[in-house]
Design a protein around this motif. Sequence first.
Motif, PDB file in Angstrom:
ATOM      1  N   MET A  91      -0.016   9.142 -15.809  1.00 58.46           N
ATOM      2  CA  MET A  91      -0.951   8.030 -15.628  1.00 58.46           C
ATOM      3  C   MET A  91      -0.491   7.185 -14.445  1.00 58.46           C
ATOM      4  N   LYS A  92      -1.426   6.929 -13.503  1.00 58.49           N
ATOM      5  CA  LYS A  92      -1.111   6.102 -12.333  1.00 58.49           C
ATOM      6  C   LYS A  92      -1.863   4.781 -12.424  1.00 58.49           C
ATOM      7  N   ILE A  93      -1.107   3.702 -12.312  1.00 59.19           N
ATOM      8  CA  ILE A  93      -1.678   2.356 -12.336  1.00 59.19           C
ATOM      9  C   ILE A  93      -1.292   1.667 -11.035  1.00 59.19           C
ATOM     10  N   ALA A  94      -2.271   1.042 -10.377  1.00 62.87           N
ATOM     11  CA  ALA A  94      -2.004   0.355  -9.111  1.00 62.87           C
ATOM     12  C   ALA A  94      -2.479  -1.085  -9.174  1.00 62.87           C
ATOM     13  N   THR A  95      -1.824  -1.949  -8.373  1.00 61.45           N
ATOM     14  CA  THR A  95      -2.234  -3.346  -8.255  1.00 61.45           C
ATOM     15  C   THR A  95      -2.386  -3.685  -6.787  1.00 61.45           C
ATOM     16  N   TRP A  96      -3.420  -4.488  -6.488  1.00 59.38           N
ATOM     17  CA  TRP A  96      -3.736  -4.803  -5.080  1.00 59.38           C
ATOM     18  C   TRP A  96      -4.477  -6.131  -5.015  1.00 59.38           C
ATOM     19  N   ASN A  97      -3.889  -7.097  -4.331  1.00 56.08           N
ATOM     20  CA  ASN A  97      -4.607  -8.324  -3.996  1.00 56.08           C
ATOM     21  C   ASN A  97      -5.389  -8.029  -2.720  1.00 56.08           C
ATOM     22  N   VAL A  98      -6.731  -7.973  -2.844  1.00 58.81           N
ATOM     23  CA  VAL A  98      -7.566  -7.498  -1.728  1.00 58.81           C
ATOM     24  C   VAL A  98      -8.103  -8.623  -0.842  1.00 58.81           C
ATOM     25  N   ASN A  99      -7.909  -9.877  -1.243  1.00 64.00           N
ATOM     26  CA  ASN A  99      -8.382 -11.013  -0.445  1.00 64.00           C
ATOM     27  C   ASN A  99      -9.849 -10.824  -0.029  1.00 64.00           C
ATOM     28  N   SER A 112       7.815   7.036 -10.900  1.00 62.86           N
ATOM     29  CA  SER A 112       7.880   6.484  -9.544  1.00 62.86           C
ATOM     30  C   SER A 112       7.206   5.129  -9.523  1.00 62.86           C
ATOM     31  N   CYS A 113       7.600   4.320  -8.541  1.00 57.73           N
ATOM     32  CA  CYS A 113       6.901   3.060  -8.268  1.00 57.73           C
ATOM     33  C   CYS A 113       7.052   2.808  -6.782  1.00 57.73           C
ATOM     34  N   ALA A 114       5.926   2.701  -6.085  1.00 59.20           N
ATOM     35  CA  ALA A 114       5.990   2.649  -4.621  1.00 59.20           C
ATOM     36  C   ALA A 114       4.970   1.683  -4.048  1.00 59.20           C
ATOM     37  N   ILE A 115       5.362   1.053  -2.940  1.00 64.34           N
ATOM     38  CA  ILE A 115       4.483   0.193  -2.160  1.00 64.34           C
ATOM     39  C   ILE A 115       3.930   1.028  -1.015  1.00 64.34           C
ATOM     40  N   ASP A 116       2.600   1.088  -0.901  1.00 69.23           N
ATOM     41  CA  ASP A 116       1.958   1.859   0.167  1.00 69.23           C
ATOM     42  C   ASP A 116       1.596   0.912   1.310  1.00 69.23           C
ATOM     43  N   PRO A 165      -7.442  -1.971  10.574  1.00 68.39           N
ATOM     44  CA  PRO A 165      -8.167  -3.150  11.071  1.00 68.39           C
ATOM     45  C   PRO A 165      -8.688  -3.986   9.908  1.00 68.39           C
ATOM     46  N   LYS A 166      -8.651  -5.290  10.069  1.00 72.88           N
ATOM     47  CA  LYS A 166      -9.110  -6.236   9.049  1.00 72.88           C
ATOM     48  C   LYS A 166      -8.551  -5.924   7.659  1.00 72.88           C
ATOM     49  N   PRO A 167      -7.238  -5.887   7.538  1.00 71.38           N
ATOM     50  CA  PRO A 167      -6.624  -5.582   6.242  1.00 71.38           C
ATOM     51  C   PRO A 167      -6.556  -6.811   5.348  1.00 71.38           C
ATOM     52  N   SER A 168      -6.325  -6.566   4.040  1.00 71.17           N
ATOM     53  CA  SER A 168      -5.824  -7.648   3.194  1.00 71.17           C
ATOM     54  C   SER A 168      -4.419  -8.007   3.666  1.00 71.17           C
ATOM     55  N   ASP A 169      -3.965  -9.212   3.340  1.00 72.25           N
ATOM     56  CA  ASP A 169      -2.574  -9.545   3.681  1.00 72.25           C
ATOM     57  C   ASP A 169      -1.598  -8.927   2.666  1.00 72.25           C
ATOM     58  N   HIS A 170      -2.123  -8.398   1.541  1.00 67.80           N
ATOM     59  CA  HIS A 170      -1.304  -7.654   0.570  1.00 67.80           C
ATOM     60  C   HIS A 170      -1.592  -6.157   0.707  1.00 67.80           C
ATOM     61  N   THR A 171      -0.671  -5.333   0.219  1.00 70.51           N
ATOM     62  CA  THR A 171      -0.884  -3.887   0.207  1.00 70.51           C
ATOM     63  C   THR A 171      -0.647  -3.366  -1.215  1.00 70.51           C
ATOM     64  N   PRO A 172      -1.224  -2.212  -1.591  1.00 74.12           N
ATOM     65  CA  PRO A 172      -1.154  -1.792  -2.996  1.00 74.12           C
ATOM     66  C   PRO A 172       0.218  -1.286  -3.440  1.00 74.12           C
ATOM     67  N   VAL A 173       0.489  -1.486  -4.714  1.00 77.90           N
ATOM     68  CA  VAL A 173       1.717  -0.999  -5.356  1.00 77.90           C
ATOM     69  C   VAL A 173       1.289  -0.126  -6.538  1.00 77.90           C
ATOM     70  N   THR A 174       1.916   1.049  -6.665  1.00 74.90           N
ATOM     71  CA  THR A 174       1.505   2.023  -7.687  1.00 74.90           C
ATOM     72  C   THR A 174       2.687   2.455  -8.536  1.00 74.90           C
ATOM     73  N   VAL A 175       2.475   2.524  -9.844  1.00 72.20           N
ATOM     74  CA  VAL A 175       3.476   3.090 -10.747  1.00 72.20           C
ATOM     75  C   VAL A 175       2.891   4.347 -11.386  1.00 72.20           C
ATOM     76  N   GLU A 176       3.740   5.353 -11.535  1.00 74.65           N
ATOM     77  CA  GLU A 176       3.338   6.594 -12.192  1.00 74.65           C
ATOM     78  C   GLU A 176       4.154   6.733 -13.470  1.00 74.65           C
ATOM     79  N   ILE A 177       3.454   6.984 -14.591  1.00 73.49           N
ATOM     80  CA  ILE A 177       4.097   7.042 -15.902  1.00 73.49           C
ATOM     81  C   ILE A 177       3.776   8.391 -16.535  1.00 73.49           C
TER      82      ILE A 177
END
Length: 266
Positions: free
Chosen positions: A1-9, A240-244, A251-263
């Motif tokens: 199971m992969k769960i990700a979090t992302w503040n997309v602004n 695993s847990c990784a920041i992508d 171009p025109k990104p959020s100021d945050h980038t996604p983080v994913t954990v695999e369980i």
Amino acid sequence: MKIATWNVNSIRTRQDIVRDWLAGSEVDVLCLQETKVVDPDFPRDPFEKLGYHVYVSGQKAYNGVALFSRQPAENLSVGFADVLGAPVVADLDEQKRAIAATFNGVRVVNLYVPNGGDYDSDKYHYKLRWLGMLRQYVEQTLAAGDRDICMCGDFNIAPDDRDIHTPKTPADKVVGTMPAEREALAAVLNFGLADAFRKFESAGGIFSWWDYRAASFRRNRGWRIDHLYLTPELYEAATSCAIDVEPRKLPKPSDHTPVTVEIDLG
DNA sequence: ATGGCGAATGCAATTCGA
């Protein structure tokens, strides 16, 4: 199971970036923060076309959280009041900062912790009050029988000196690094939640947010404030847990980038 | 760097972010 979090602004501004990332991510549950849109205007179609169920709790201009999931949500709950009751929560659900649901037996709690403004400001004290309510919320979630919890989102707190480009002391009064905030977060985690990222990586200088200004991303002057916290059995099962950082380069990104954990749920 | 950028609101300039 992969769960990700992302503040997309803003999900409306970031719609294509999020869609393209999701199409190549094989994520089961994506937790979004700062969607900045009222529920009727949320751009659901691009994500539903990818096969995701979309659950939202938004407001005008600020805040807002959303859950995208491959499987339908069980026991969807919005804000703190669905768990703690409106009288206990009082004003702390006015800003849309929490949404939770169960997928494959995992209670996914998606949070946008208040920024906190300047030290000792009204917003700072609101942040501390909100974290105090979060502690009750997690306690009640466990008491309700949810033993497997993934609590993730934008915590607006750098847990320690490794998580900020230039470490601060309490005398600096930099919000996001103050002892009272870190202690309030630690009190929540004390129920048995652990930072999935730190299971795999002990180095500093790895971040999930960079200010738009001052070429902060190019110079890697960032903070690691986007976290996934797991209860013991999930923590043991995490592979695993990784920041992508790739979406932050677009171009025109959020100021945050996604983080994913695999369980590995077995 | 008491803020350099970016988004939302709403139509210019302010608020917010961490």
